[in-house]
Design an enzyme around this catalytic site. Structure first.
Site, short mmCIF file in Angstrom:
data_model
loop_
_atom_site.label_atom_id
_atom_site.label_comp_id
_atom_site.label_asym_id
_atom_site.label_seq_id
_atom_site.Cartn_x
_atom_site.Cartn_y
_atom_site.Cartn_z
N HIS A 118 -57.72 10.19 -100.68
CA HIS A 118 -58.93 10.38 -101.49
C HIS A 118 -60.03 10.87 -100.53
CE1 HIS A 118 -62.55 9.11 -103.74
NE2 HIS A 118 -61.78 8.97 -104.81
N ASP A 151 -57.01 1.98 -97.02
CA ASP A 151 -57.75 2.16 -98.26
C ASP A 151 -56.96 1.45 -99.36
OD1 ASP A 151 -58.81 2.98 -100.66
OD2 ASP A 151 -58.83 5.12 -100.17
N GLN A 163 -56.53 1.26 -104.70
CA GLN A 163 -55.59 1.33 -105.81
C GLN A 163 -54.47 0.31 -105.66
OE1 GLN A 163 -56.20 2.99 -108.48
NE2 GLN A 163 -57.75 4.46 -107.80
N LYS A 179 -62.96 -1.01 -109.82
CA LYS A 179 -61.60 -0.63 -110.19
C LYS A 179 -60.74 -1.86 -110.45
CE LYS A 179 -61.84 3.48 -107.26
NZ LYS A 179 -61.86 4.57 -108.22
N CYS A 185 -60.71 13.75 -106.66
CA CYS A 185 -61.19 13.55 -105.30
C CYS A 185 -60.06 13.61 -104.27
CB CYS A 185 -61.96 12.23 -105.14
SG CYS A 185 -63.39 12.11 -106.20
#
Ligand SMILES: Cc1ncc(COP(=O)(O)O)c(C=O)c1O
Lengths: 431, 160
Positions: free
Chosen positions: A143, A220, A223, A246, A386
């Site tokens: 991303h 990261d 998700q 999220k 993104c």
């Protein structure tokens, strides 16, 4: 394939927004949770109650409200720490994952300033020393939030920015990783789960390669944390970043988790009030982490909301959440496989992925696909999500993406597939 | 759904005057960052000031049906017009596109672009329809010509 332990229809009732109607009174089918998820009543109430009952500046006032606000804020830090298996002192609140990743990137460039690492153990200080000849490594599936800050760090320090290739079916290419990550690498940053491909990356395999090179590892987890059990004690990483919005929480709150000895060594990113130890006109010393990294009045109500979101997810059980969402991915992949005019990006095996399914309707631009679905009340995301370099690598101008959360149901997937069938019709495709 | 008028689909599948051609006076590359739509547009002009004649508009457009169709309609409408006439077409097209569904558009002035009237109900798509126009405005600007005739620019409006 419904699992007895998880009743998504029942879960949905906790989310007031999902009762909404859109586009000429159609029921909302929300399949854009990967961008921003909806919040259960308990989160909305927790945030609202903060304002209704204890609102005051945290860590500042000499009065009861300020004490209670501080307790609520620090209590949320503990809840969130427990949720990812970490310690509260190692949780830094930011406004989102983007800020968390920038915080780490700026620690590297700020470490180069004269005196910034005074008193820090040489072995640790050297990990943050970055300059010409050093390398920063990401993957081709990142991303922009885990890509641009590292590109910019390279530009500021003269270090070289490199990336690990991915395979055509959407996995990180470990051979490429072994080639790209050398003893020149100082930091390796990658995503736990791709927000486009859904691929669950082999964190510890990549981390092992990075460790052998002596590089710091930044994950990261935007998700992954919302959709699967994540335990920082099991992951061999140095930093981990995610966003509240999220994972059923409010916007305006994100988290950086970091190894204590690293946070302790790092210079601040933003400076000002609340992050200081002693301020004199001649110079300032800084508070220990996490306060050192939380300059200014924080988003306290949002932190409390995120704490409530962790409680909510904990009660559902992250193993159940994972199973439920992978069932939905399987349903989606099966449905799309029956439509030969659709190509799915990423792994074909539901067990290798999580969160999202991105696809391309051959001959129709994703923007048009999204519009037709929107007309049926089905909310998806279109564009490059993104992750522009990833789309270039896959030779796709853009893609359409459905993404799930705990309240997503098999009915949502059905409604999506039914609406999708209007696309070839409207665009006159041969099917 | 009424957004996808037959004319839009036709123009997007068979864009008129597509492809980059010589000669040209100026070229611009514009991107719609929200979705990645891209256009490279060239304009060839003869003469000066508002009486200048648009001899050719050529373009290479990658994007959704709305952005490709809009570029096609733009080229079809403007080639052979004076700048003064082009300003009128632009003004009428822009008024329709930014009307939030209130203005049907004047077919006499904007031709096939009348089919884009439905776009104005979808704020995210207005940018797609105006992408080619903002590239044209930019190209003309490089030649010292003002497509707006002094009014606000498309780029400012699409940001709103
Ligand atoms: C994988 C990934 N990383 C980073 C981000 C950035 O999150 P935020 O915009 O909340 O900072 C997102 C979401 O947009 C994401 O999906």
């Amino acid at each position: 394939m419904a699992h007895a332990s998880f009743d998504a229809a029942r879960v949905r009732e906790d989310f007031p927004l999902l009762a909404r109607r859109v586009r000429d009174d159609k029921p909302l089918v929300y399949l854009d949770s990967g961008a921003t998820s909806q919040s259960p009543e308990s989160v909305i109430t927790a945030e609202g109650d903060f304002y209704r009952t204890v609102n005051a500046a945290v860590h500042r006032g000499a009065h009861q409200l300020s004490e209670e606000a501080t307790d609520a804020y620090e209590g949320a830090r503990e809840t969130i720490a427990r949720f990812i298996g970490g310690r509260a002192d190692d949780i830094v609140f930011t406004k989102n994952a983007t800020e968390a990743l920038n915080l780490v990137a700026y620690a590297f460039s700020n470490a180069g300033a004269p005196g910034a690492m005074d008193g820090v153990d040489e072995a640790i200080a050297s990990k943050f020393a970055l300059g010409p000849g050093d390398e920063i490594v990401v993957t081709a599936m990142e991303h922009h939030a885990n890509l641009v800050p590292w590109q910019e760090l390279a530009r500021r320090t003269g270090a070289t920015f490199r990336w690990i290739e991915i395979t055509d079916d959407g996995f990180v290419d470990l051979d490429s990783a072994r080639e790209v990550i050398t003893e020149r690498a100082k930091v390796v940053a990658f995503t736990h789960v791709s927000n486009v491909l859904g691929t669950i990356n082999p964190v510890n395999d990549l981390a092992t390669i990075a460790r052998e090179a002596g590089a710091l590892v930044v994950l990261d987890a935007c998700q992954s944390v919302p959709h699967m059990p994540v335990d920082v004690a099991q992951l061999d990483v140095d930093f981990l970043a995610f966003s509240g919005h999220k994972m059923l929480g409010p916007t305006g709150i994100g988290v950086l988790w970091g190894k204590h000895e690293l946070l302790e060594a790092m210079p601040p990113f933003l400076t000002g009030g609340s992050m200081i130890e002693i301020v004199k006109l001649e110079g300032t010393t800084f508070a220990p982490p996490p306060q050192r990294f939380e300059a200014g009045t924080p988003n306290a109500a949002q932190a409390v909301g995120l704490g409530a979101a962790c409680d909510y997810l904990e009660a559902l059980g992250m193993d159940n959440v994972l199973r439920h969402e992978q069932d939905l991915i399987q349903l989606t992949l099966d449905g799309l496989a029956e439509r030969p005019w659709v190509s799915v990006l990423g792994p074909q095996d539901a067990g290798a992925r999580l969160g999202a399914v991105a696809f391309v309707v051959d001959g129709v631009h994703p923007h048009d696909v999204g519009q037709i679905l929107d007309d049926a009340g089905v909310a998806i995301r279109t564009g490059h999500h993104c992750a522009w370099p990833l789309h270039r690598r896959l030779r796709a101008v853009a893609s359409s993406r459905v993404s799930f959360n705990v309240y997503s149901t098999a009915d949502d997937v059905e409604a999506f597939l039914t609406a999708l069938d209007r696309v070839p019709n409207i665009f006159g495709l041969e099917v | 759904m009424d957004l996808y008028q037959e004319l839009i689909l036709e123009h997007s599948k068979r864009p008129q005057h597509a492809g980059l051609r010589e000669p040209f006076g100026a070229e611009s590359h514009h991107v719609n960052t929200s979705c990645g739509d891209e256009i490279t547009l060239r304009v060839d002009v003869e003469g000066e000031g508002d009486d200048a004649v648009i001899k050719d508009v050529s373009y290479d457009s990658i994007g959704c049906s709305i952005s490709v169709a809009s570029a096609s309609m733009l080229a079809e409408n403007l080639i052979g017009l004076t700048l003064r006439e082009a300003q009128e077409v632009f003004g009428a097209t822009r008024t329709m596109l930014t009307s939030k569904g209130q203005a049907a558009g004047d077919e006499e002035v904007i031709g096939d672009a009348i089919a884009l009237a439905g776009v104005s109900k979808y704020p995210a798509r207005v940018k797609c329809a105006l992408l080619s126009w903002s590239a044209l405005q930019d190209s003309l600007g490089k030649l010292g010509l003002d497509l707006t005739g002094g009014a606000a620019s498309t780029t400012e409006e699409t940001k709103a």
